[in-house]
Design a protein around this motif. Structure first.
Motif, PDB file in Angstrom:
ATOM      1  N   LEU A  61      48.030  40.338  15.314  1.00 38.54           N
ATOM      2  CA  LEU A  61      46.866  39.486  15.052  1.00 38.54           C
ATOM      3  C   LEU A  61      47.086  38.622  13.807  1.00 38.54           C
ATOM      4  O   LEU A  61      46.712  37.446  13.781  1.00 38.54           O
ATOM      5  CB  LEU A  61      45.618  40.359  14.876  1.00 38.54           C
ATOM      6  CG  LEU A  61      44.335  39.623  14.514  1.00 38.54           C
ATOM      7  CD1 LEU A  61      43.913  38.672  15.612  1.00 38.54           C
ATOM      8  CD2 LEU A  61      43.210  40.608  14.220  1.00 38.54           C
ATOM      9  N   TYR A  85      35.990  28.604  10.205  1.00 38.65           N
ATOM     10  CA  TYR A  85      36.197  28.893  11.630  1.00 38.65           C
ATOM     11  C   TYR A  85      36.512  30.378  11.837  1.00 38.65           C
ATOM     12  O   TYR A  85      35.893  31.048  12.667  1.00 38.65           O
ATOM     13  CB  TYR A  85      37.330  28.035  12.209  1.00 38.65           C
ATOM     14  CG  TYR A  85      37.689  28.486  13.600  1.00 38.65           C
ATOM     15  CD1 TYR A  85      36.834  28.208  14.666  1.00 38.65           C
ATOM     16  CD2 TYR A  85      38.809  29.261  13.842  1.00 38.65           C
ATOM     17  CE1 TYR A  85      37.109  28.677  15.939  1.00 38.65           C
ATOM     18  CE2 TYR A  85      39.093  29.730  15.112  1.00 38.65           C
ATOM     19  CZ  TYR A  85      38.240  29.437  16.160  1.00 38.65           C
ATOM     20  OH  TYR A  85      38.517  29.936  17.398  1.00 38.65           O
ATOM     21  N   SER A  88      33.592  32.521  11.371  1.00 40.97           N
ATOM     22  CA  SER A  88      32.620  32.451  12.466  1.00 40.97           C
ATOM     23  C   SER A  88      33.030  33.365  13.615  1.00 40.97           C
ATOM     24  O   SER A  88      32.206  33.742  14.437  1.00 40.97           O
ATOM     25  CB  SER A  88      32.484  31.008  12.969  1.00 40.97           C
ATOM     26  OG  SER A  88      33.605  30.653  13.762  1.00 40.97           O
ATOM     27  N   ARG A  89      34.306  33.739  13.696  1.00 37.85           N
ATOM     28  CA  ARG A  89      34.778  34.617  14.773  1.00 37.85           C
ATOM     29  C   ARG A  89      34.747  36.082  14.362  1.00 37.85           C
ATOM     30  O   ARG A  89      34.538  36.959  15.180  1.00 37.85           O
ATOM     31  CB  ARG A  89      36.227  34.264  15.160  1.00 37.85           C
ATOM     32  CG  ARG A  89      36.422  32.844  15.561  1.00 37.85           C
ATOM     33  CD  ARG A  89      35.809  32.597  16.911  1.00 37.85           C
ATOM     34  NE  ARG A  89      34.824  31.533  16.823  1.00 37.85           N
ATOM     35  CZ  ARG A  89      34.094  31.112  17.842  1.00 37.85           C
ATOM     36  NH1 ARG A  89      34.227  31.659  19.022  1.00 37.85           N
ATOM     37  NH2 ARG A  89      33.214  30.164  17.670  1.00 37.85           N
ATOM     38  N   TYR A  90      35.054  36.363  13.091  1.00 40.88           N
ATOM     39  CA  TYR A  90      35.257  37.756  12.685  1.00 40.88           C
ATOM     40  C   TYR A  90      34.232  38.262  11.667  1.00 40.88           C
ATOM     41  O   TYR A  90      34.256  39.433  11.305  1.00 40.88           O
ATOM     42  CB  TYR A  90      36.675  37.934  12.130  1.00 40.88           C
ATOM     43  CG  TYR A  90      37.727  37.856  13.206  1.00 40.88           C
ATOM     44  CD1 TYR A  90      37.941  38.940  14.053  1.00 40.88           C
ATOM     45  CD2 TYR A  90      38.471  36.713  13.399  1.00 40.88           C
ATOM     46  CE1 TYR A  90      38.886  38.877  15.058  1.00 40.88           C
ATOM     47  CE2 TYR A  90      39.421  36.639  14.411  1.00 40.88           C
ATOM     48  CZ  TYR A  90      39.619  37.731  15.232  1.00 40.88           C
ATOM     49  OH  TYR A  90      40.550  37.660  16.231  1.00 40.88           O
TER      50      TYR A  90
ATOM     51  N   VAL B  32      34.825  49.927  13.815  1.00 44.03           N
ATOM     52  CA  VAL B  32      33.928  49.027  14.539  1.00 44.03           C
ATOM     53  C   VAL B  32      33.255  48.070  13.555  1.00 44.03           C
ATOM     54  O   VAL B  32      32.564  48.498  12.639  1.00 44.03           O
ATOM     55  CB  VAL B  32      32.862  49.830  15.312  1.00 44.03           C
ATOM     56  CG1 VAL B  32      31.896  48.893  15.998  1.00 44.03           C
ATOM     57  CG2 VAL B  32      33.545  50.729  16.333  1.00 44.03           C
ATOM     58  N   LEU B  33      33.495  46.780  13.734  1.00 47.21           N
ATOM     59  CA  LEU B  33      32.905  45.778  12.858  1.00 47.21           C
ATOM     60  C   LEU B  33      31.813  45.033  13.610  1.00 47.21           C
ATOM     61  O   LEU B  33      31.960  44.778  14.799  1.00 47.21           O
ATOM     62  CB  LEU B  33      33.973  44.764  12.434  1.00 47.21           C
ATOM     63  CG  LEU B  33      35.136  45.308  11.638  1.00 47.21           C
ATOM     64  CD1 LEU B  33      36.162  44.217  11.411  1.00 47.21           C
ATOM     65  CD2 LEU B  33      34.649  45.840  10.308  1.00 47.21           C
ATOM     66  N   PRO B  36      30.000  38.526  14.547  1.00 50.14           N
ATOM     67  CA  PRO B  36      29.071  37.423  14.285  1.00 50.14           C
ATOM     68  C   PRO B  36      28.809  36.609  15.550  1.00 50.14           C
ATOM     69  O   PRO B  36      28.022  35.674  15.529  1.00 50.14           O
ATOM     70  CB  PRO B  36      29.810  36.584  13.240  1.00 50.14           C
ATOM     71  CG  PRO B  36      31.250  36.865  13.466  1.00 50.14           C
ATOM     72  CD  PRO B  36      31.339  38.271  14.009  1.00 50.14           C
ATOM     73  N   LEU B  37      29.472  36.964  16.659  1.00 47.31           N
ATOM     74  CA  LEU B  37      29.347  36.165  17.880  1.00 47.31           C
ATOM     75  C   LEU B  37      28.178  36.602  18.757  1.00 47.31           C
ATOM     76  O   LEU B  37      27.890  35.953  19.760  1.00 47.31           O
ATOM     77  CB  LEU B  37      30.640  36.258  18.697  1.00 47.31           C
ATOM     78  CG  LEU B  37      31.835  35.537  18.071  1.00 47.31           C
ATOM     79  CD1 LEU B  37      33.106  35.874  18.820  1.00 47.31           C
ATOM     80  CD2 LEU B  37      31.602  34.040  18.091  1.00 47.31           C
ATOM     81  N   GLY B 131      42.020  35.116  22.201  1.00 45.19           N
ATOM     82  CA  GLY B 131      41.519  36.364  21.612  1.00 45.19           C
ATOM     83  C   GLY B 131      40.859  36.121  20.256  1.00 45.19           C
ATOM     84  O   GLY B 131      39.827  36.714  19.938  1.00 45.19           O
ATOM     85  N   ILE B 132      41.441  35.217  19.469  1.00 41.03           N
ATOM     86  CA  ILE B 132      40.846  34.877  18.164  1.00 41.03           C
ATOM     87  C   ILE B 132      39.499  34.187  18.375  1.00 41.03           C
ATOM     88  O   ILE B 132      38.524  34.478  17.682  1.00 41.03           O
ATOM     89  CB  ILE B 132      41.809  34.004  17.330  1.00 41.03           C
ATOM     90  CG1 ILE B 132      43.043  34.814  16.940  1.00 41.03           C
ATOM     91  CG2 ILE B 132      41.110  33.470  16.081  1.00 41.03           C
ATOM     92  CD1 ILE B 132      44.109  34.016  16.222  1.00 41.03           C
ATOM     93  N   ASP B 133      39.431  33.283  19.372  1.00 44.35           N
ATOM     94  CA  ASP B 133      38.158  32.621  19.666  1.00 44.35           C
ATOM     95  C   ASP B 133      37.060  33.633  19.989  1.00 44.35           C
ATOM     96  O   ASP B 133      35.894  33.410  19.689  1.00 44.35           O
ATOM     97  CB  ASP B 133      38.312  31.671  20.859  1.00 44.35           C
ATOM     98  CG  ASP B 133      39.096  30.413  20.500  1.00 44.35           C
ATOM     99  OD1 ASP B 133      39.184  30.101  19.299  1.00 44.35           O
ATOM    100  OD2 ASP B 133      39.622  29.753  21.419  1.00 44.35           O
ATOM    101  N   GLY B 135      37.024  36.621  18.733  1.00 44.73           N
ATOM    102  CA  GLY B 135      36.922  37.557  17.615  1.00 44.73           C
ATOM    103  C   GLY B 135      37.508  38.928  17.940  1.00 44.73           C
ATOM    104  O   GLY B 135      37.077  39.937  17.392  1.00 44.73           O
ATOM    105  N   ILE B 136      38.527  38.952  18.806  1.00 50.80           N
ATOM    106  CA  ILE B 136      39.141  40.224  19.179  1.00 50.80           C
ATOM    107  C   ILE B 136      40.119  40.655  18.088  1.00 50.80           C
ATOM    108  O   ILE B 136      40.914  39.842  17.613  1.00 50.80           O
ATOM    109  CB  ILE B 136      39.866  40.073  20.535  1.00 50.80           C
ATOM    110  CG1 ILE B 136      38.835  39.896  21.645  1.00 50.80           C
ATOM    111  CG2 ILE B 136      40.767  41.276  20.822  1.00 50.80           C
ATOM    112  CD1 ILE B 136      39.432  39.472  22.966  1.00 50.80           C
ATOM    113  N   TYR B 137      40.025  41.921  17.645  1.00 49.09           N
ATOM    114  CA  TYR B 137      40.976  42.389  16.632  1.00 49.09           C
ATOM    115  C   TYR B 137      41.699  43.652  17.063  1.00 49.09           C
ATOM    116  O   TYR B 137      42.579  44.134  16.374  1.00 49.09           O
ATOM    117  CB  TYR B 137      40.302  42.591  15.276  1.00 49.09           C
ATOM    118  CG  TYR B 137      39.151  43.545  15.273  1.00 49.09           C
ATOM    119  CD1 TYR B 137      39.346  44.898  15.059  1.00 49.09           C
ATOM    120  CD2 TYR B 137      37.854  43.084  15.494  1.00 49.09           C
ATOM    121  CE1 TYR B 137      38.287  45.776  15.066  1.00 49.09           C
ATOM    122  CE2 TYR B 137      36.784  43.955  15.507  1.00 49.09           C
ATOM    123  CZ  TYR B 137      37.004  45.297  15.285  1.00 49.09           C
ATOM    124  OH  TYR B 137      35.947  46.165  15.297  1.00 49.09           O
TER     125      TYR B 137
END
Lengths: 155, 177
Positions: A61, A85, A88-90, B32-33, B36-37, B131-133, B135-137
């Motif tokens: 990642l 940006y 906004s995703r994480y 687990v976070l 924000p989506l 995956g980043i779009d 918010g996958i980690y």
């Protein structure tokens, strides 16, 4: 022998640099843009390993984020736009330096609160101590003191 | 003198408070976070299909009905645990499941669904950027998307059959209303 070994180990420790995870093929050709990309990557947490920055981590990642940061910077985005940006995703947790908000107020204000609390307690504690009155010297003590002082004046 | 007595209890009280806070902290799952989506529109993307499949997976697929979006990978061990639960969800035919095959070798992914079952309506192969779009980690991660294409729920980690019945299916019913 042992000293020499210690000296060499110390010297090596002093010249050692933290290993960076950035691969040569990820880097931007323009050094100014690459420096900006590094600055952005240093602010961001790798969410896989949690306590390394995106710039330091070998996780997949972190690699993807480094590539994304460089793509966006090469496209002409500002550092703030790139960080916004990814945030906004994480979410805020991706920032290694958390922003000052209502739910982080205790985190940022906590140390100051503790200092205030300590100062308050110290003030109360010292204020409560009655001033210690020194009793005057007795006649006998006064005589011994004068004898000592006279003695010192005549070598 | 009486006023001073409580001072001696203070360290014990501080210890008690800290112990309670740490005990509470032990129970928290820090992996687990919060995303924000949640309640935000799902990202725009178009993922190519796995080799031999006709359709990839794109944001257009999410419009008009409630969807489950599941990010998985053949190299991900918890995903293996999750697959029976996803197969069970697929058998209910209640909601389409879309797969994001995250940072995977396409051939491995095909072998994986061949061996463990394919609950997916469509699968898109992602090299990491989509995956980043989202918010996958860490895979597996599962999202519920409503008919307007908004992300309404996110589950991090493998789903169990209990999660499907207690959380996913009731939420699907609520989002369809």
């Amino acid at each position: 022998m042992r000293l020499a070994f210690a000296a060499i180990a110390t010297a090596l420790a002093l010249i050692a640099q933290p290993a960076r995870a950035v691969q040569p093929d990820e880097m931007l050709a323009n050094p100014a843009l690459e420096a900006r990309a590094e600055a952005v990557g240093r602010e961001l947490r790798c969410l896989v390993c949690r306590n390394q920055s995106v710039e330091d981590s070998d996780a997949g990642l972190a690699h993807d984020l480094r590539v994304l940061i460089r793509q966006r910077i090469a496209r002409g985005e500002t550092n703030t736009q790139v960080v916004a940006y990814i945030r906004s995703r994480y979410g805020d947790f991706v920032l290694l330096k958390p922003p000052f908000k209502l739910d982080t107020a205790l985190l940022w204000g906590g140390p100051f609160l503790l200092v205030l609390l300590g100062a308050g307690l110290a003030w109360r504690f010292y204020r409560r101590q009655p001033p210690v009155a020194t009793p005057p010297l007795s006649e006998d003590e006064q005589r011994r003191l004068s004898a000592l002082l006279d003695d010192g004046a005549q070598p | 003198m009486k006023r001073r007595r409580w001072v001696f209890l203070a360290p014990a009280a501080v210890f008690g408070l800290m112990a309670a806070a740490f005990y509470w902290g032990l129970g928290l799952d820090t992996m687990v976070l919060p995303s924000p989506l949640i309640d935000e529109p799902a990202p725009h993307f178009a993922l190519p299909p796995l080799p031999g499949h006709r359709d990839g997976f794109s944001s257009a697929d999410l419009k008009g009905h409630v969807s489950v979006v599941n990010a998985f990978a053949s190299w991900c061990v918890p995903c293996r645990d999750e697959q029976p639960a996803l197969n069970a969800l697929a058998r209910t035919k209640r909601v389409p499941i879309y797969g994001i095959d995250y940072e995977d070798k396409p051939a491995d992914a095909l072998a994986w669904i061949g061996a463990l079952g394919d609950p997916y309506t469509r699968i898109g192969a992602d090299s990491g950027q989509v995956g980043i779009d989202w918010g996958i980690y860490g895979v597996p991660e599962t999202f519920l998307v409503d008919a307007d294409g908004r992300i309404r729920y996110k589950h991090v980690g493998p789903l169990t059959e209990a999660d499907i019945h207690r959380t996913i299916l009731p939420l699907v019913a609520r989002l369809e209303r």
